[in-house]
Scaffold this motif. Structure first.
Motif, PDB file in Angstrom:
ATOM      1  N   CYS A  36       0.842  -1.193   0.000  1.00 14.75           N
ATOM      2  CA  CYS A  36       0.000   0.000   0.000  1.00 14.75           C
ATOM      3  C   CYS A  36       0.877   1.244   0.000  1.00 14.75           C
TER       4      CYS A  36
ATOM      5  N   LYS B 135      -0.381   4.179   0.845  1.00  8.51           N
ATOM      6  CA  LYS B 135      -0.999   5.164   1.741  1.00  8.51           C
ATOM      7  C   LYS B 135      -0.650   4.900   3.197  1.00  8.51           C
TER       8      LYS B 135
ATOM      9  N   CYS C 187      -2.950   5.592   6.118  1.00 12.15           N
ATOM     10  CA  CYS C 187      -4.110   5.865   6.980  1.00 12.15           C
ATOM     11  C   CYS C 187      -3.741   5.513   8.425  1.00 12.15           C
TER      12      CYS C 187
ATOM     13  N   CYS D 283      -4.752   1.961  10.058  1.00 11.72           N
ATOM     14  CA  CYS D 283      -4.611   0.694   9.330  1.00 11.72           C
ATOM     15  C   CYS D 283      -3.255   0.008   9.536  1.00 11.72           C
TER      16      CYS D 283
ATOM     17  N   ILE E  37      -1.708  -2.154   7.669  1.00 14.09           N
ATOM     18  CA  ILE E  37      -0.831  -2.387   6.508  1.00 14.09           C
ATOM     19  C   ILE E  37      -0.417  -1.074   5.842  1.00 14.09           C
ATOM     20  N   ARG E  38      -0.553   0.020   6.557  1.00 18.74           N
ATOM     21  CA  ARG E  38      -0.105   1.328   6.052  1.00 18.74           C
ATOM     22  C   ARG E  38       1.367   1.246   5.658  1.00 18.74           C
TER      23      ARG E  38
HETATM   24 FE1  SF4 Z   1      -3.780   1.401   2.579  1.00 17.10          FE
HETATM   25 FE2  SF4 Z   1      -4.912   0.590   4.803  1.00 17.10          FE
HETATM   26 FE3  SF4 Z   1      -5.368   3.072   3.964  1.00 17.10          FE
HETATM   27 FE4  SF4 Z   1      -6.434   0.974   2.648  1.00 17.10          FE
HETATM   28  S1  SF4 Z   1      -6.933   1.606   4.739  1.00 17.10           S
HETATM   29  S2  SF4 Z   1      -5.385   2.763   1.750  1.00 17.10           S
HETATM   30  S3  SF4 Z   1      -4.819  -0.566   2.898  1.00 17.10           S
HETATM   31  S4  SF4 Z   1      -3.381   2.253   4.594  1.00 17.10           S
END
Ligand code: SF4
Ligand code: 5AD
Length: 358
Positions: A57, A59, A61, A64, A66-67
């Motif tokens: 990923c 991103k 967030c 989360c 797995i950020r």
């Molecule tokens: Fe990535 Fe998690 Fe955000 Fe989805 S929620 S974009 S997997 S960081």
């Protein structure tokens, strides 16, 4: 209760929704939402096989696991054989559709990966299954490309419809823009997808008014499918230590939100989110009992499933898929639902929106 009467009459306000979220006498609310489910979508549960295709990923967030900043996660992308095996399993068990979920990326390699996976699936399955993508914000061009290659539905949660709360849950940069999120949802509709969205219940800083606004947002945006679950803190995330409601309260609040959504949007598909099961072993079955009508059994190979750690305590199903499903289907039948096989289970809301069906 006055608020429930207003909701059932269709003449309700945001305050009525807040009152229902606040109230601890849920019996009448749940009785009503069960009846709405029976009347509008039937006592049925539709199956979507969830394939967690890649946990890479770009991103960050704050909620989360797995950020991209979480370096403790082992990153993977399933290979073609793994994807096909999972699809064939779902097809063989009569699942009506598949969900391909990934972390969010928009680089050309990623766009090709999804395109190739869609082609692979359509070539390898004996008959059509509905395909749902959950691959984040993309350009309209990309959404159109994937639609042409066989994607029918798209899940993109708004996460929080209050832009101020959205900003608190995401880094303040161009990659995490609330406005862009809205534009992406608009683009999905314009491309003709069945559009799914939703939010998390019980995130730090969220009020009951925020949840009521989220419900009204989904209604006013004319969302066809809803995926909404409780927030579950995740290891190595910046907001894991923030104060939140006790897990039982978050769970109940999520159930109330499902019941209210079933009454306010009777013909949408509502998923019983896996996060419900993370808080309560029978959480998804309870949600199906009071209004949800979709379940997304995880059919990702076990090692990858473990590495797709959005939050702590993610159910991993140590049994083989066949046994897991046999037990799950039995529990769903025990609440009085039919587990629907070999049917797409399209959203009736979508069919009406595009002028198909009733
Ligand atoms: Fe990535 Fe998690 Fe955000 Fe989805 S929620 S974009 S997997 S960081
Ligand atoms: N708790 C609950 N749901 C979460 N998601 C991400 N992190 C969490 C968490 N800690 C949800 C987001 C995202 C979906 C793929 O998973 O709502 O849209």
């Amino acid at each position: 209760m006055r608020a429930l009467e207003n909701l059932l009459s269709g003449d309700y306000s945001k305050e009525d929704i807040v009152a229902l979220l606040k109230s601890n006498s849920t019996y009448e609310l749940f009785t009503a939402s069960k009846e709405y489910k029976r009347k509008f979508v039937g006592n049925k549960t539709y199956l979507r096989g969830l394939i967690e295709l890649s946990n890479i990923c770009s991103k960050n967030c704050y909620y989360c696991g797995i950020r991209s900043a979480n370096t403790k996660v082992e990153r993977y992308t399933l290979d073609q054989k793994q994807v096909i095996n999972a699809c064939k399993y779902a097809y063989g068990r009569g699942y009506g559709s598949l969900v391909l979920q990934t972390g969010e990326r928009d680089d050309p390699k990623f766009i090709d990966l999804i395109s190739e996976t869609l082609e692979l699936i359509s070539k390898n399955l004996p008959a059509k299954m509905r395909i749902t993508l959950s691959c984040g914000e993309q350009s309209k061009e990309t959404y159109l490309k994937w639609k042409k290659l066989g994607a029918d539905r798209y899940l993109l949660r708004i996460e929080a419809s209050n832009p101020y709360l959205y900003k608190q849950l995401h880094p303040n940069d161009h990659k995490h823009s609330f406005e862009q999120r809205l534009r992406a949802l608009e683009a999905l509709k314009e491309c003709g997808y069945q559009v799914g969205s939703g939010f998390m219940v019980g995130v730090p800083g969220q009020s009951l008014e925020d949840i009521a606004s989220d419900i009204l947002f989904l209604r006013d945006f004319k969302i066809d499918m809803i995926g909404m679950g409780p927030y579950v803190p995740g290891q190595n995330t910046p907001i894991a230590q923030k104060e939140i409601l006790h897990k039982d309260e978050r769970f109940l609040l999520a159930l109330k939100a499902i019941a209210i959504l079933r009454i306010t949007m009777p013909d949408v598909n509502i998923a019983a989110a896996t996060a419900l099961q993370a808080l309560e072993p029978m959480g998804r079955e309870k949600a199906l009992d009071i209004g949800a009508n979709v379940i997304m059994p995880n059919i990702t190979p076990p090692d990858a499933r473990k590495a797709y750690g959005l939050y702590d305590n993610k159910p991993l199903d140590s049994k083989g898929l066949e046994d897991r499903d046999a037990e799950l289907f039995k529990r769903i039948e025990d609440i009085g639902d039919e587990v629907v096989r070999n049917e797409f289970g399209d959203s009736l809301h979508y069919n009406k929106r595009i002028g198909k069906g009733k």
